[in-house]
Scaffold this motif. Structure first.
Motif: not given
Length: 481
Positions: A381-382, A390-391, A362, A334, A331, A387-388
């Protein structure tokens, strides 16, 4: 406060090549290795020696402009994040190994010297500098002092603070002083111990006197594979309970191993759930006896690989130390977290982290210093999938889980910007007030690396977001420098 007057004064003191003012070039300094947070500084000073560092700090103090010291920019907590209307004081020109003293087993170095270069300079005397962060090829000793860095071998040998005899520092008003001294134990208050690990908030290091150790007579290294991270964690507990103190016990889970195998030919089993790297060093007879005990304690391992020679051992460590960068193959985005749990709760912590990752949708890769419970979960994350946030929330929750389990928010990366808002989870209001009073004793004006370590309304209410490309950049019309 006048940035124009300060710029003119810094130019007079440092010369035109000692100051960065170009907006494009200033962006080089907008973040450290925690790239999710970015602030462009107003100016960057490039002093050549301790006197110019003191001159730059004195000028900032005179004009009441905040400043942030910066080494190689490899920090992972946002500790070198600039202040928008402030100055970054870069120490990259202070790169001299001033002296290696083999008789007293010490070296004097400037803050821009890389960690590994200290050992290289001492090697011809049969000596080395034992703290070894995974980034030791690029991280600098000044940053190691700021963060009290550890590394793979800190289980047996301790952290940076255990290997520093003295530091020359420039205090936030521009005064130069020395903390510590030639003797390993100094009378009076332990100001050196108070300074190491304060993340650049009490002053700027301009010279460091480090302890050197004799290169071990014998080193034995093995890799043990296990069916689960819990079994690997139980093996760590068993080794320490047996009275064996390895130089290092590192753990990688399968996701981390996949990344490492794709990047480095280190020979890790791609099918194992978890791998322990265990290393013993010391006198030959002691190491051989302990190594036999160690292999018996790894009886539940599904396989054990013993390093054949120094080259094979170097391959194993190359893989382990490449892990953070290698995860970028899985990824490109991260978070690298850094928390500590009691060693006996490793299995519980890893199980909880896996559950939290599943709940958040995640992936989390684990590679860490198992011997002292210093976890380094890598939260993948992507950006494209949004997803930032949430990560980031998961990364924070993992750090706070470590506190819940009886550990701490950081083992070596520091609090910086990243975990400042979590500090009340670990410390009471009185604790934090005491820390602030110590900081104020060194820096009453609050100019030295402000906004770090302690929670503030701005930081915790309006946290800087990730970099968002300009529409013209996304369309390929312009480039970001």
């Amino acid at each position: 406060m006048s940035l124009t007057d300060l710029r003119d004064e810094l130019t007079a003191r440092l010369g035109r090549d000692g100051l960065v003012t170009d907006p494009a070039h200033l962006r080089t300094y907008e973040c450290d290795a925690l790239t999710g947070y970015r602030v462009v500084p107003a100016l960057v000073a490039l002093p050549r020696d301790a006197a110019e560092v003191a001159a730059a700090v004195a000028a900032c103090a005179k004009h009441r402009v905040p400043f942030v010291a910066r080494g190689a920019g490899t920090g992972l907590s946002g500790g070198a994040l600039p202040v928008a209307d402030g100055v970054v004081i870069s120490l990259q020109r202070l790169r001299r190994v001033v002296e290696v003293d083999p008789v007293d087993r010490r070296a004097t170095v400037e803050p821009g010297v890389t960690n590994l270069d200290i050992s290289r300079a001492a090697a011809k005397y049969g000596l080395y500098y034992s703290p070894d962060p995974s980034s030791q090829q690029v991280c600098t000793i000044g940053g190691n002092v700021a963060e009290n860095s550890g590394g793979a071998h800190c289980l047996k040998y301790g952290f940076t603070v255990n290997h520093i005899l003295a530091v020359d520092v420039v205090l936030p008003d521009g005064t130069a002083t020395r903390l510590g001294g030639d003797a390993p134990h100094q009378a009076g208050f332990d100001l050196l111990g108070a300074f190491v690990g304060t993340e650049g908030t009490l002053g700027i290091v301009t010279s460091v006197v480090v302890r050197l150790l004799h290169t071990p007579a014998t080193v034995r290294t093995l890799v043990a594979n296990f069916d689960s991270t819990k079994e690997a964690g139980d093996a760590v507990t068993a080794v320490i309970a047996a009275g064996i103190v390895p130089a290092a016990i590192e753990m990688m889970d399968n996701l981390a191993i996949q990344a490492v195998n794709a990047a480095v030919d280190a020979g890790f089993d791609p099918d194992t759930a978890a791998a322990l790297i265990v290393e013993l060093d010391g006198p030959a007879d002691e190491v051989e006896a302990r190594f036999a005990d160690l292999t018996r304690l790894c009886a539940k391992a599904t396989g054990v690989t013993i390093a054949r020679d120094a080259e094979h051992r170097a391959k194993i460590w190359q893989g382990r130390k490449a892990a953070f960068a290698a995860v970028g193959r899985l990824s490109p985005n991260y978070f690298v977290q850094d928390g500590v749990v009691p060693r006996t709760r490793l299995g519980e912590a890893l199980t909880r982290i896996a559950e939290m990752g599943d709940e958040a949708g995640i992936q989390v890769a684990n590679v860490f210093h198992a011997g002292d419970g210093n976890l380094h979960p890598l939260v993948l994350y992507s950006e494209e999938r949004g997803e930032h946030e949430r990560a980031e929330a998961l990364s924070t929750a993992i750090a706070e889980l470590c506190v819940e389990l009886g550990g701490s928010l950081s083992g070596e990366h520091g609090i910086g910007t990243d975990k400042a808002c979590s500090m009340p989870r670990m410390f009471s209001a009185d604790d934090l007030d005491t820390m602030r009073r110590l900081r104020a004793a060194f820096d009453p004006e609050g100019l030295c690396n402000p906004g770090k370590v302690f929670p503030t309304p701005r930081l915790c209410g309006e946290r800087p977001g990730p970099y968002r490309p300009h529409p013209l950049e996304a369309a390929g019309v312009i480039e970001r420098l």
